[in-house]
Each structure stands twice: as structure tokens, then as C-alpha cells.
Motif scaffolding. Sequence first.
Motif, short mmCIF file in Angstrom:
data_model
loop_
_atom_site.label_atom_id
_atom_site.label_comp_id
_atom_site.label_asym_id
_atom_site.label_seq_id
_atom_site.Cartn_x
_atom_site.Cartn_y
_atom_site.Cartn_z
N LYS A 105 0.83 -1.21 0.00
CA LYS A 105 0.00 0.00 0.00
C LYS A 105 0.87 1.26 0.00
N ILE A 106 1.88 1.25 0.85
CA ILE A 106 2.77 2.42 0.92
C ILE A 106 3.55 2.56 -0.38
N TYR A 107 4.04 1.44 -0.92
CA TYR A 107 4.82 1.46 -2.16
C TYR A 107 3.99 1.98 -3.32
N SER A 108 2.78 1.46 -3.49
CA SER A 108 1.95 1.84 -4.63
C SER A 108 1.39 3.24 -4.50
N ASN A 109 1.21 3.72 -3.28
CA ASN A 109 0.68 5.08 -3.08
C ASN A 109 1.64 6.15 -3.57
N ASP A 110 2.89 5.76 -3.77
CA ASP A 110 3.87 6.73 -4.27
C ASP A 110 3.62 7.09 -5.74
N LEU A 111 2.90 6.23 -6.45
CA LEU A 111 2.68 6.44 -7.88
C LEU A 111 1.40 7.23 -8.10
N GLU A 113 -1.35 9.37 -10.53
CA GLU A 113 -1.92 9.15 -11.86
C GLU A 113 -1.13 9.92 -12.91
N GLY A 114 -0.77 9.21 -13.98
CA GLY A 114 -0.03 9.85 -15.07
C GLY A 114 1.47 9.82 -14.89
N HIS A 115 1.96 9.32 -13.75
CA HIS A 115 3.39 9.27 -13.50
C HIS A 115 3.95 7.92 -13.97
N LEU A 116 5.27 7.84 -14.05
CA LEU A 116 5.93 6.62 -14.52
C LEU A 116 6.24 5.67 -13.37
N TYR A 117 6.32 4.36 -13.68
CA TYR A 117 6.66 3.37 -12.66
C TYR A 117 8.06 3.61 -12.10
N ASN A 121 9.32 4.51 -5.26
CA ASN A 121 10.48 4.55 -4.37
C ASN A 121 10.58 3.31 -3.50
N LYS A 122 11.78 2.99 -3.13
CA LYS A 122 12.02 1.90 -2.19
C LYS A 122 11.18 2.11 -0.94
N THR A 123 10.65 1.03 -0.41
CA THR A 123 9.81 1.12 0.79
C THR A 123 10.32 0.13 1.84
N ILE A 124 10.61 0.65 3.02
CA ILE A 124 11.12 -0.16 4.13
C ILE A 124 10.07 -0.20 5.23
N CYS A 125 9.73 -1.41 5.68
CA CYS A 125 8.81 -1.56 6.81
C CYS A 125 9.56 -2.14 8.00
N ILE A 126 9.37 -1.54 9.15
CA ILE A 126 9.98 -2.01 10.40
C ILE A 126 8.85 -2.35 11.36
N TRP A 127 8.82 -3.61 11.79
CA TRP A 127 7.80 -4.06 12.74
C TRP A 127 8.47 -4.41 14.06
N LEU A 128 8.05 -3.75 15.12
CA LEU A 128 8.50 -4.04 16.48
C LEU A 128 7.39 -4.81 17.17
N LEU A 129 7.68 -6.02 17.61
CA LEU A 129 6.67 -6.90 18.18
C LEU A 129 7.00 -7.25 19.63
N ASN A 130 6.01 -7.19 20.48
CA ASN A 130 6.22 -7.53 21.88
C ASN A 130 5.92 -9.01 22.16
N HIS A 156 18.03 -7.26 -7.98
CA HIS A 156 16.75 -6.86 -8.56
C HIS A 156 15.68 -6.81 -7.47
N PHE A 157 14.59 -6.14 -7.75
CA PHE A 157 13.49 -6.01 -6.79
C PHE A 157 13.99 -5.45 -5.45
N ASN A 158 14.86 -4.46 -5.54
CA ASN A 158 15.46 -3.90 -4.32
C ASN A 158 14.54 -2.95 -3.57
N GLU A 159 13.36 -2.74 -4.11
CA GLU A 159 12.45 -1.78 -3.47
C GLU A 159 11.79 -2.33 -2.21
N LEU A 160 11.92 -3.64 -1.98
CA LEU A 160 11.28 -4.25 -0.80
C LEU A 160 12.31 -4.57 0.27
N GLU A 161 12.03 -4.10 1.48
CA GLU A 161 12.91 -4.38 2.61
C GLU A 161 12.05 -4.36 3.87
#
Length: 262
Positions: A105-111, A113-117, A121-130, A156-161
Motif C-alpha cells: 500500500k505504501i509502495y503503490s501510493n507513491d505512484l 496518476e499519469g506518472h511513470l513506474y 520509491n524503495k519502501t522499508i517496513c519495520i515491525w517491532l513486536l512484543n 533486482h526487486f530492491n524496493e522491498l525491505e
Amino acid sequence: MTNYKKFQINSDITPKKDVVFKQLFGSSESEHEGILKGFLQSILDIKIDSLKLTLPTELIPDYYDGKKTRVDVRAKLPDGTNVNIEMQMTAKGYSDKRCLQHWSKIYSNDLKEGHLYTELNKTICIWLLNENIFDEFDDYQSKWEIIDQKHHLDTHFNELEIYIIELPKFRKCDKISLSDKELWLSFIDYTDEELVNMACISNKEIEKARKQLDKIRSNEQLMEIIRLQEAYEWDEATAIHNAKIEGKQSGLAEGKKEAAIL
């Protein structure tokens, strides 16, 4: 630093509370920028010159359809990289699919309408779990990326972390180092007085975060929000517990009825 005084952990209002976490790391106030930068630098192991919060910084404790809105922290780094931080007190708030949904959701929201793929931008998610979720290994932090199984290519596919940090595993470490990452996690976990004091003494941004924590505790409006949230979660947990008991009792009654017929 020279006048720093030790303190005791005598409150359940800790950085792990999602409302508190949002206030400490997601506030737009200038003194909070260094706190978020310091934490992200320690986890991502990179130098961050600046960042920009990309979500409204107001705290809105909204409830709808029996579900509590999530409180998280999102920021954008100078190179366009999106960073999302989630704090979850229970394992039920995490699943692999939910984590990927957040990322996508965060990754795709960067695009727009009318812009190029290419503008994504790279998107990093950090989850802290108790709570712990991975039984396969004992490391408290895992980093997830895409890699080709046969050729072991990771170019390749370096946008996911994705980073998953399981605080109970961190708590059980035989030896805690004085690295910035482990100092930050000691502060966020907030269970060991000696480690929390060491973290505040050793890192000026953590000391700053601890002072902000004191301000949060003295904010009656925030404390009321936290109390309401805890009451909601208690009611929810009680309802689930009662439903399980009723389900068992109903099953036993049905079983006895069938046995009597036989």
C-alpha cells in the motif's frame, strides 16, 4: 549528561504503548526529529541527514466498526525511500500477509496518476513486536528481501525491505552490546532499569526521548486516551475469552446430548 540522574521503571506507560510510540517517534516537533533519525539510523545502519514525516502527526484515537485505528510512524528519506514503523504489543496484530499489504500500500501510493513506474520509491517496513512469531530461529531481528534462489542474485526487486524485531528474544539475549541499535531497543522495551539508564547515559537522543516520555506521562489528555484504549482492549480480550468458554461449554453439552441419544 554529567548531571544525568538514574530513574526507576515504575510505570506501565512505556514506549511500547502504541500511542506513546507515536508521540515519541512520530511528532512533527523539531526536537523529535533527532529521536526518529537516531532510531532509524541504528536499525537501518545508514547515515540519515534529514527526513520528513509523511502522515498527519495529530493523534486521533478513532474507533469504528468495533476496530481500533492503527497508530504508526511513516517518514520519507532524502533519496525518496519510504519508511514505515509499526509497534505491536500482541502477535495477533501481525501476520506475513498483513505486513506485505502494508508494504504494498505504501509502495503503490507513491505512484500518482499519469506518472511513470520509475518514480516508485524503495519502501522499508519495520515491525517491532512484543511477542515472538518466528520459531525457526532465535535472532531477535530478521531482515527480509527478495533474492533469486538459483543464482543468489539480490540486485533486482530492491524496493522491498522488511525488518522484524521480536522484543522478547532481544530481552533474552545473553549479552547486550552498547551498539546504538541495542541501546534503542533497551529503551523501547523498557523492562530493564540498568539497560534503560545505560541507554540514556550513552546516547543523547535516547536521553531526549526519555525526557519526552516524562512529558507524555504528565499530559492528562494523553493519559485519558491511553486509559480508554486499555479499557477497549480489555473488553475485547474478555469478549474473546468468554466466547471461547461458551463455545467449549456448548460443545460439551452437545456431546453429552448425542451420547444420551446413543
